[in-house]
Design a protein around this motif. Structure first.
Motif, PDB file in Angstrom:
ATOM      1  N   GLY A 181      77.080  39.650  44.281  1.00  0.00           N
ATOM      2  CA  GLY A 181      76.416  40.655  43.473  1.00  0.00           C
ATOM      3  C   GLY A 181      76.614  40.394  41.995  1.00  0.00           C
ATOM      4  O   GLY A 181      77.363  39.493  41.611  1.00  0.00           O
ATOM      5  N   ASP A 220      76.518  45.081  37.567  1.00  0.00           N
ATOM      6  CA  ASP A 220      76.309  46.247  38.426  1.00  0.00           C
ATOM      7  C   ASP A 220      77.613  46.691  39.074  1.00  0.00           C
ATOM      8  O   ASP A 220      77.901  47.876  39.175  1.00  0.00           O
ATOM      9  N   GLU A 264      80.707  50.217  38.470  1.00  0.00           N
ATOM     10  CA  GLU A 264      80.991  51.081  39.628  1.00  0.00           C
ATOM     11  C   GLU A 264      82.486  51.078  39.936  1.00  0.00           C
ATOM     12  O   GLU A 264      83.068  52.096  40.292  1.00  0.00           O
ATOM     13  N   GLY A 287      75.964  46.163  50.959  1.00  0.00           N
ATOM     14  CA  GLY A 287      75.422  47.413  50.447  1.00  0.00           C
ATOM     15  C   GLY A 287      75.140  47.335  48.958  1.00  0.00           C
ATOM     16  O   GLY A 287      75.209  46.270  48.351  1.00  0.00           O
ATOM     17  N   ASP A 288      74.789  48.469  48.371  1.00  0.00           N
ATOM     18  CA  ASP A 288      74.532  48.521  46.933  1.00  0.00           C
ATOM     19  C   ASP A 288      75.847  48.375  46.173  1.00  0.00           C
ATOM     20  O   ASP A 288      76.918  48.487  46.757  1.00  0.00           O
ATOM     21  N   ALA A 289      75.700  48.188  44.871  1.00  0.00           N
ATOM     22  CA  ALA A 289      76.884  47.967  44.038  1.00  0.00           C
ATOM     23  C   ALA A 289      77.918  49.084  44.203  1.00  0.00           C
ATOM     24  O   ALA A 289      79.122  48.819  44.249  1.00  0.00           O
ATOM     25  N   ASP A 290      77.480  50.328  44.332  1.00  0.00           N
ATOM     26  CA  ASP A 290      78.464  51.417  44.434  1.00  0.00           C
ATOM     27  C   ASP A 290      79.244  51.331  45.740  1.00  0.00           C
ATOM     28  O   ASP A 290      80.448  51.558  45.788  1.00  0.00           O
ATOM     29  N   LYS A 291      78.548  50.951  46.817  1.00  0.00           N
ATOM     30  CA  LYS A 291      79.239  50.789  48.112  1.00  0.00           C
ATOM     31  C   LYS A 291      80.194  49.610  48.069  1.00  0.00           C
ATOM     32  O   LYS A 291      81.315  49.679  48.568  1.00  0.00           O
ATOM     33  N   GLN A 292      79.728  48.523  47.476  1.00  0.00           N
ATOM     34  CA  GLN A 292      80.585  47.336  47.372  1.00  0.00           C
ATOM     35  C   GLN A 292      81.850  47.669  46.586  1.00  0.00           C
ATOM     36  O   GLN A 292      82.959  47.304  46.970  1.00  0.00           O
TER      37      GLN A 292
END
Ligand SMILES: Cc1cc2nc3c(=O)[nH]c(=O)nc-3n(C[C@H](O)[C@H](O)[C@H](O)COP(=O)(O)OP(=O)(O)OC[C@H]3O[C@@H](n4cnc5c(N)ncnc54)[C@H](O)[C@@H]3O)c2cc1C
Lengths: 323, 270
Positions: free
Chosen positions: A303, A307, A311, B249-254
């Motif tokens: 990723g 991003d 988070e 998953g999305d960045a927040d899940k990761q």
């Protein structure tokens, strides 16, 4: 026929790669049906020869000349060994000192030179050398039909040779011509310790070229802040002057082995990995699923750091900076 | 007129591979390649230009082995301050599958013999084939002294004493201090300086600087120079050795999963 390896040492110690060379050399000697000889040039040759006398080594030649590595001495001695002892494969380390003499030896004896081998095979009279290109994105096989070669091997690719050997140790008179020694080593210096010792850290957040710009460092600094980590980096970040030298992990920087090493935007080049592969847990964040860092990672996120890191900062109750 | 000193810089246009590339035979399909100045050579160019700025009359000549396309890369070196350039190219080179170290050393060596520089700067290695051998092989070819993996050079000593006092960057944060008689080849390590960006004026001036192009014949060599006893018999993507656990998953899940691991390992307090 003989496989010949040349040991690497510095300031009184044999470097690890010297013992790995014995393993690589023995494997090649077995495949080619030849003997394995090792050479020690300069330094405390008797003590070094003793240590190198491990299982599988048939003979050790010592060249007594000077204390420390000097490329003019090494190039002359190695050339003389090759020319006088019937050597077919000269195997040397792809260390910084290897880089400083191996190409010269190949040129003097007029043999091809292949550097940074990660594997060596010998099939039907053809030596096959595996090496990486394009920042480890591809591997190639380089074949050399019947003929001698100088090849350098990458460190930590072969296990060190073990066991006691019964090699014959003899002194080789390389007849060094002092007039042709055009370089003089005047000393050594160690890098400054600086404000922090990253090798003491339990948790390292390490940043690489993926950060793109100096201003973006704010993002990882915030992560470091909220997690109480220590910040380290790969080489380009230091080369660019964005972080001081004492933060650099790798071959020419620090060796680290924290509980957790979080590599962000670092590809995992061999010289970087050399400094952190002993970390307990390695976690990598990288946009490229094929980045070699994932080969040694325990956990991975494919990723974009821009991003994921914000988070992560929020996970620990921080506020990501606007970058 | 003789200049006080001449510095030759070897520069290479390197291929950069895009993600998702494909291999055709023993080459990367060239639709996935872009080209750039070799990272190490960028530092070598800067070091040469800094020498020129510190001296009274220092000429900097950039030399490359490369197709016409590489003139763009060579112009970048000219825009940063090199005075002129030499480009070596030939059909026999284009046809060669692999330019081995010996070939490069011979081609560049002929240029060194003609130009008679006091100092040659090259990069420690090239990003694409990472052979790390051209500079030292070149020194040997032309009978110069040399030093590999140089991360500091005393400019004053070069200009005034004709000696290159260098630091060689060894492993583990240790540097070796070495003096080398000139003429010499130094292989330059990244971080030795801060490479400049070309100014607009530099870029404009580079347009009118001379790039001479030499074939193998022009250099007085024969086509055998491009022959090699090395063959690339295979090229492939290395099989991943990864046994990492990946967070999807999305960045927040990761990020949430990663945070759990960090807490679990007790390196971050709650
Ligand atoms: C003699 C010698 C000694 C060296 N010593 C060292 C040393 O001590 N330490 C060291 O580190 N290197 C050293 N190097 C350099 C080494 O070869 C590599 O060039 C360097 O490690 C590359 O650093 P990097 O991974 O940060 O950069 P790159 O290899 O350019 O990798 C950047 C990575 O970031 C990823 N990325 C890009 N954008 C993003 C994004 N938005 N989100 C997530 N990921 C992203 C890319 O996919 C890529 O994998 C040495 C080299 C030589 C020749």
């Amino acid at each position: 026929m003989t496989v010949f390896v040349v040991a690497d040492h510095r300031r009184g110690d044999l470097r690890d790669v010297s013992f790995e060379l014995l393993t690589a050399g023995r494997e090649l000697a077995d495949a080619a049906g030849t003997d394995l000889h090792a050479a020690v040039i300069s330094g405390d040759t008797d003590a070094f020869a003793d240590k190198l006398n491990r299982e599988g080594v048939d003979a050790i030649h010592v060249v007594d000349y000077g204390e420390e590595f000097n490329h003019d001495v090494y190039a002359q001695a190695a050339t003389s060994l090759v020319e006088n002892l019937g050597v077919d494969f000269l195997v040397v380390p792809n260390s910084v000192n290897g880089l400083d003499y191996a190409p010269a030896v190949a040129s003097r004896v007029d043999w091809p030179y292949v550097s940074d081998a990660v594997d060596l095979g010998y099939v039907d009279g053809t030596l096959e050398i595996t090496r990486e290109m394009y920042g480890s994105k591809v591997e190639t096989t380089v074949a050399i039909d019947d003929g001698p070669v100088v090849v350098s091997i990458r460190g930590a690719e072969w296990p060190p040779a073990e066991g006691d050997g019964d090699a014959v140790v003899s002194t080789f008179d390389a007849d060094i011509d002092e007039d042709t020694v055009g370089s003089t080593v005047t000393g050594f210096e160690e890098a400054d310790g600086g404000d922090v010792d990253i090798s003491e850290a339990e948790f390292l957040v390490s940043i690489g070229r993926g950060i793109e710009e100096e201003e973006n460092l704010e993002l990882v600094e915030e992560l470091v802040d909220v997690t109480d980590a220590i910040l380290s980096s790969s080489r380009p970040v230091v080369d660019n002057g964005w972080l001081p030298e004492n933060r650099q992990v790798g071959q020419s920087g620090k060796q680290v082995a924290p509980d957790v090493y979080l590599a962000i935007g670092i590809s995992g080049a061999v010289q970087h990995v050399a400094g952190m592969k002993n970390s307990d847990t390695i976690i990598a964040i990288n946009t490229d699923p094929n980045a070699p860092i994932f080969d040694i990672a325990d956990y991975g996120i494919v990723g974009d750091l821009f991003d994921v890191v914000p988070e992560l900062i929020e996970q620990f109750g921080g506020t990501p900076p606007d970058i | 007129m003789e200049s006080q000193m001449k510095v030759l810089v070897t520069v290479k246009e390197v291929a950069v591979v895009q993600d998702g590339f494909e291999i055709a035979g023993t080459e990367i399909d060239d639709t996935y390649l872009s080209y750039d100045l070799n990272e190490w050579d960028n530092y070598a160019v800067e070091e040469a230009v800094q020498l020129a700025e510190a001296g009274d009359d220092v000429e900097v000549v950039a030399v490359t082995i490369g197709p016409e396309r590489s003139e763009e890369t060579i112009r970048a070196a000219l825009a940063k301050g090199a005075d002129r350039a030499v480009r070596i190219w030939d059909d026999a080179i284009a046809d060669a599958e692999l330019l081995d170290v010996e070939t490069k050393a011979q081609l560049l060596g002929t240029v060194v013999e003609r130009e008679e520089p006091d100092l040659v700067l090259s990069g420690v290695q090239a990003n694409d084939d990472n052979f790390g051998a051209t500079g030292v092989a070149l020194a040997e070819e032309v009978g110069f002294q040399w030093a590999a993996v140089v991360n500091a050079l005393d400019t004053g000593n070069v200009l005034e004493e004709g000696v290159a006092s260098v630091r060689r960057e060894l492993e583990g944060g240790v540097e070796e201090l070495t003096d080398i008689d000139l003429p010499a080849v130094l292989t330059i390590q990244t971080g030795i300086n801060e490479p400049r960006y070309a100014s607009l004026r530099g870029i404009r001036q580079a347009q009118s600087k001379e790039i001479s192009t030499w074939t193998i014949g022009d250099l007085g060599l024969t086509e055998d120079v491009a022959e090699s006893s090395l063959n690339i018999t295979a090229m492939y993507k290395p099989e991943s050795e990864s046994d990492a656990e990946y967070f999807d998953g999305d960045a927040d899940k990761q990020a949430a999963q990663l945070a759990d691991i960090l807490r679990d390992k007790e390196v971050v307090a709650e």
